[in-house]
Design a protein around this motif. Structure first.
Motif, PDB file in Angstrom:
ATOM      1  N   ALA A  54       0.780  -1.264   0.035  1.00  0.00           N
ATOM      2  CA  ALA A  54       0.158  -0.041  -0.153  1.00  0.00           C
ATOM      3  C   ALA A  54       0.880   1.220  -0.130  1.00  0.00           C
ATOM      4  N   ALA A  55       1.913   1.258   0.827  1.00  0.00           N
ATOM      5  CA  ALA A  55       2.948   2.290   0.623  1.00  0.00           C
ATOM      6  C   ALA A  55       3.581   2.506  -0.487  1.00  0.00           C
ATOM      7  N   LEU A  56       3.956   1.565  -1.260  1.00  0.00           N
ATOM      8  CA  LEU A  56       4.570   1.601  -2.715  1.00  0.00           C
ATOM      9  C   LEU A  56       3.587   2.003  -3.464  1.00  0.00           C
ATOM     10  N   ALA A  57       2.284   1.700  -3.457  1.00  0.00           N
ATOM     11  CA  ALA A  57       1.349   2.139  -4.514  1.00  0.00           C
ATOM     12  C   ALA A  57       0.951   3.520  -4.234  1.00  0.00           C
ATOM     13  N   THR A  58       0.989   4.050  -3.062  1.00  0.00           N
ATOM     14  CA  THR A  58       0.725   5.556  -2.446  1.00  0.00           C
ATOM     15  C   THR A  58       2.063   6.431  -3.308  1.00  0.00           C
ATOM     16  N   ILE A  59       3.280   5.894  -3.215  1.00  0.00           N
ATOM     17  CA  ILE A  59       4.169   6.562  -3.520  1.00  0.00           C
ATOM     18  C   ILE A  59       4.220   6.716  -5.080  1.00  0.00           C
ATOM     19  N   ALA A  60       3.803   5.415  -5.746  1.00  0.00           N
ATOM     20  CA  ALA A  60       3.850   5.407  -7.064  1.00  0.00           C
ATOM     21  C   ALA A  60       2.708   6.398  -7.777  1.00  0.00           C
ATOM     22  N   ALA A  61       1.633   6.380  -6.953  1.00  0.00           N
ATOM     23  CA  ALA A  61       0.464   7.314  -7.598  1.00  0.00           C
ATOM     24  C   ALA A  61       0.577   8.825  -7.446  1.00  0.00           C
ATOM     25  N   ALA A  62       1.348   9.152  -6.481  1.00  0.00           N
ATOM     26  CA  ALA A  62       1.703  10.312  -6.076  1.00  0.00           C
ATOM     27  C   ALA A  62       2.744  10.677  -7.171  1.00  0.00           C
ATOM     28  N   ALA A  63       3.591   9.892  -7.624  1.00  0.00           N
ATOM     29  CA  ALA A  63       4.672  10.331  -8.879  1.00  0.00           C
ATOM     30  C   ALA A  63       3.940  10.415 -10.062  1.00  0.00           C
ATOM     31  N   ARG A  64       2.850   9.395 -10.366  1.00  0.00           N
ATOM     32  CA  ARG A  64       2.222   9.532 -11.601  1.00  0.00           C
ATOM     33  C   ARG A  64       1.488  10.730 -11.571  1.00  0.00           C
ATOM     34  N   ALA A  65       0.941  11.278 -10.500  1.00  0.00           N
ATOM     35  CA  ALA A  65       0.110  12.465 -10.635  1.00  0.00           C
ATOM     36  C   ALA A  65       0.834  13.734 -10.658  1.00  0.00           C
ATOM     37  N   ALA A  66       2.232  13.703 -10.381  1.00  0.00           N
ATOM     38  CA  ALA A  66       2.963  14.889 -10.671  1.00  0.00           C
ATOM     39  C   ALA A  66       3.381  15.153 -12.213  1.00  0.00           C
ATOM     40  N   TYR A  67       3.047  14.209 -12.768  1.00  0.00           N
ATOM     41  CA  TYR A  67       3.495  14.089 -14.425  1.00  0.00           C
ATOM     42  C   TYR A  67       2.292  14.188 -15.210  1.00  0.00           C
ATOM     43  N   ALA A  68       0.878  14.033 -14.421  1.00  0.00           N
ATOM     44  CA  ALA A  68      -0.377  13.866 -15.535  1.00  0.00           C
ATOM     45  C   ALA A  68      -0.683  15.028 -16.233  1.00  0.00           C
ATOM     46  N   ASP A  69      -0.001  16.106 -15.991  1.00  0.00           N
ATOM     47  CA  ASP A  69      -0.416  17.535 -16.820  1.00  0.00           C
ATOM     48  C   ASP A  69       0.527  17.272 -18.134  1.00  0.00           C
TER      49      ASP A  69
END
Length: 114
Positions: A9-24
């Motif tokens: 869950a922690a790894l998924a949270t980190i990865a989701a935050a990183a993907r969101a940072a580049y979503a634009d």
């Protein structure tokens, strides 16, 4: 049961935050490098996907904090080659002018009947 967060869950949270940072559509810069990379989703821990350099340049340990979104144009030559639909602008010279005029058999000066 432990009070520690589940590792996956922690790894998924980190990865989701990183993907969101580049979503634009941001590009990527590694640490304080002046090189800006195209972004590609790369496999990370536990089959999570993380934004990384499209050219797959090594990022030591793939620290998720090492990469930063950058709105500047891509400057990495390898990334540019990967994303370019046109052939390279430079054609290398394979043979000099003298070599182009020589026969393919090495010159043809030997007697063929010998």
């Amino acid at each position: 049961m432990s009070d520690e967060p589940d590792l996956y869950a922690a790894l998924a949270t980190i990865a989701a935050a990183a993907r969101a940072a580049y979503a634009d559509g941001s590009n990527l810069r590694v640490r304080s490098s002046g090189i800006v990379h195209e972004v590609a989703m790369t496999k990370w821990f536990a089959d999570e996907r993380m934004p990384g350099p499209a050219c797959m340049v090594g990022v030591s340990g793939w620290d998720p904090g090492a990469a930063h979104p950058d709105r500047g144009p891509v400057t990495c030559r390898r990334c540019l080659k990967l994303t370019s639909a046109e052939p390279g602008s430079e054609q290398l010279t394979l043979f000099g002018a003298d070599e182009q005029d020589a026969p393919a058999d090495g010159g043809g000066t030997a007697d063929a009947t010998a």
